[in-house]
Design an enzyme around this catalytic site. Structure first.
Site, mmCIF file in Angstrom:
data_model
loop_
_atom_site.group_PDB
_atom_site.id
_atom_site.type_symbol
_atom_site.label_atom_id
_atom_site.label_comp_id
_atom_site.label_asym_id
_atom_site.label_seq_id
_atom_site.Cartn_x
_atom_site.Cartn_y
_atom_site.Cartn_z
ATOM 1 N N CYS A 1 10.774 7.476 -10.773
ATOM 2 C CA CYS A 1 11.355 6.136 -10.896
ATOM 3 C C CYS A 1 10.550 5.209 -9.997
ATOM 4 C CB CYS A 1 12.828 6.131 -10.499
ATOM 5 S SG CYS A 1 13.575 4.467 -10.528
ATOM 6 N N CYS B 1 11.832 -1.114 -15.868
ATOM 7 C CA CYS B 1 11.513 0.302 -15.692
ATOM 8 C C CYS B 1 10.065 0.374 -15.245
ATOM 9 C CB CYS B 1 11.723 1.081 -16.987
ATOM 10 S SG CYS B 1 11.255 2.837 -16.849
#
Length: 286
Positions: free
Chosen positions: A73, A221
């Site tokens: 992430c 993202c």
């Protein structure tokens, strides 16, 4: 109870949990309970543990809001780096996840960079369930076979699997909420995949939206932005440094000549609190 910070990286909702000095971890049930809260809802939870000798400054375990574990992430890593660097009084540090070693730097204006590693493009590295010789565009489409809405996505692994569909119309005109879940779990993706639609607007700029694996629609993202940037350059659609605009903001993605991807963008702290890493029960913000 352990301390946590609610943060965001370009709108990517993140919880940073300080698990240092403990031998347990954050359970999937605790992650789901926090994600169900109005103010504690998140895309990813970054559980920060003590690093093993020689592994850097901290080790991260990453959970999606459905309680599943994620390999990478980028925006969450930038949030962890911002918090930990301030605590340690440093501008550079090294973090680690199952995806590998992630060097990070905090700039005087608060922007945070993280080295996301080298993208992988081989079909079995992504992974796909069947072989494709050229992953710049694989056989996958949405809609009628003679007039598909989306088709021929690029695929890459940036610590986790990504598929990027290239479009000419504005990305908002595609119903990503409708087909994102279906494509996430398509048989081609044995480990599921992050699904993005991206529009090239210049040699230095992309606009995109992402359906995140285990999360759903998200404002940003980081690993998807990296995947799109690398795939665009690989297809000859852009150069190796681009700005990537997502609903939550803009990330600068630079695919260095040594093939390492570097992502830079803003982070923000919203509030702090305490929570039980087993149940997810939390106190008021402190």
């Amino acid at each position: 109870m352990v301390p946590f910070l609610k943060m965001n990286g370009n709108g990517n909702a993140i919880i940073v949990a300080d698990m240092r000095g403990r031998s347990d971890g954050v359970t999937g049930a605790a992650a789901q309970a926090l994600a169900a809260g109005t103010d504690t809802h998140f895309d990813q939870l970054m559980a920060v543990h003590d690093a093993k000798p020689g592994e850097g400054d901290a080790r991260m375990v990453i959970l999606n809001n459905d309680g599943s574990e994620a390999e990478a992430c980028g925006n969450g890593t930038r949030c962890v780096a911002s918090w930990l660097a301030a605590e340690l009084g440093r501008s550079e540090l090294v973090l680690r996840s199952v995806a590998g070693t992630l060097p990070a730097r905090i700039f005087p204006d608060g922007q945070v960079s993280v080295v996301m590693g080298v993208p992988r493009f081989a079909w079995d590295q992504i992974p796909l369930s069947e072989e494709f010789a050229d992953t710049r565009g694989i056989e996958l489409q949405v809609g009628p076979i003679d007039d598909p809405i989306l088709h021929t996505p690029s695929v890459a692994n940036i610590g986790n699997p990504h598929a990027i569909f290239w479009v000419e119309q504005p990305v908002e005109s595609y119903d990503l909420a409708r087909f994102g879940s279906m494509l996430e779990h398509h048989p081609l993706f044995p480990e599921a995949a992050n699904i993005s639609i991206a529009q090239v607007v210049s040699n230095e700029a992309l606009i995109m939206r992402t359906w995140e694996r285990g999360v759903g629609l998200t404002l940003a993202c980081g690993s998807a932005a990296c995947a799109a940037a690398a795939c665009a350059a690989r297809k000859g659609l852009t150069g190796r440094r681009v700005s990537v605009r997502q609903p939550g903001g803009v990330l600068d993605i630079h695919w260095w000549d040594d093939n390492f991807l570097v992502m830079t963008g803003a982070v923000e702290e919203e509030f702090r609190g305490l929570f039980d890493p087993t149940s997810g029960a939390r106190t008021v913000a402190v």
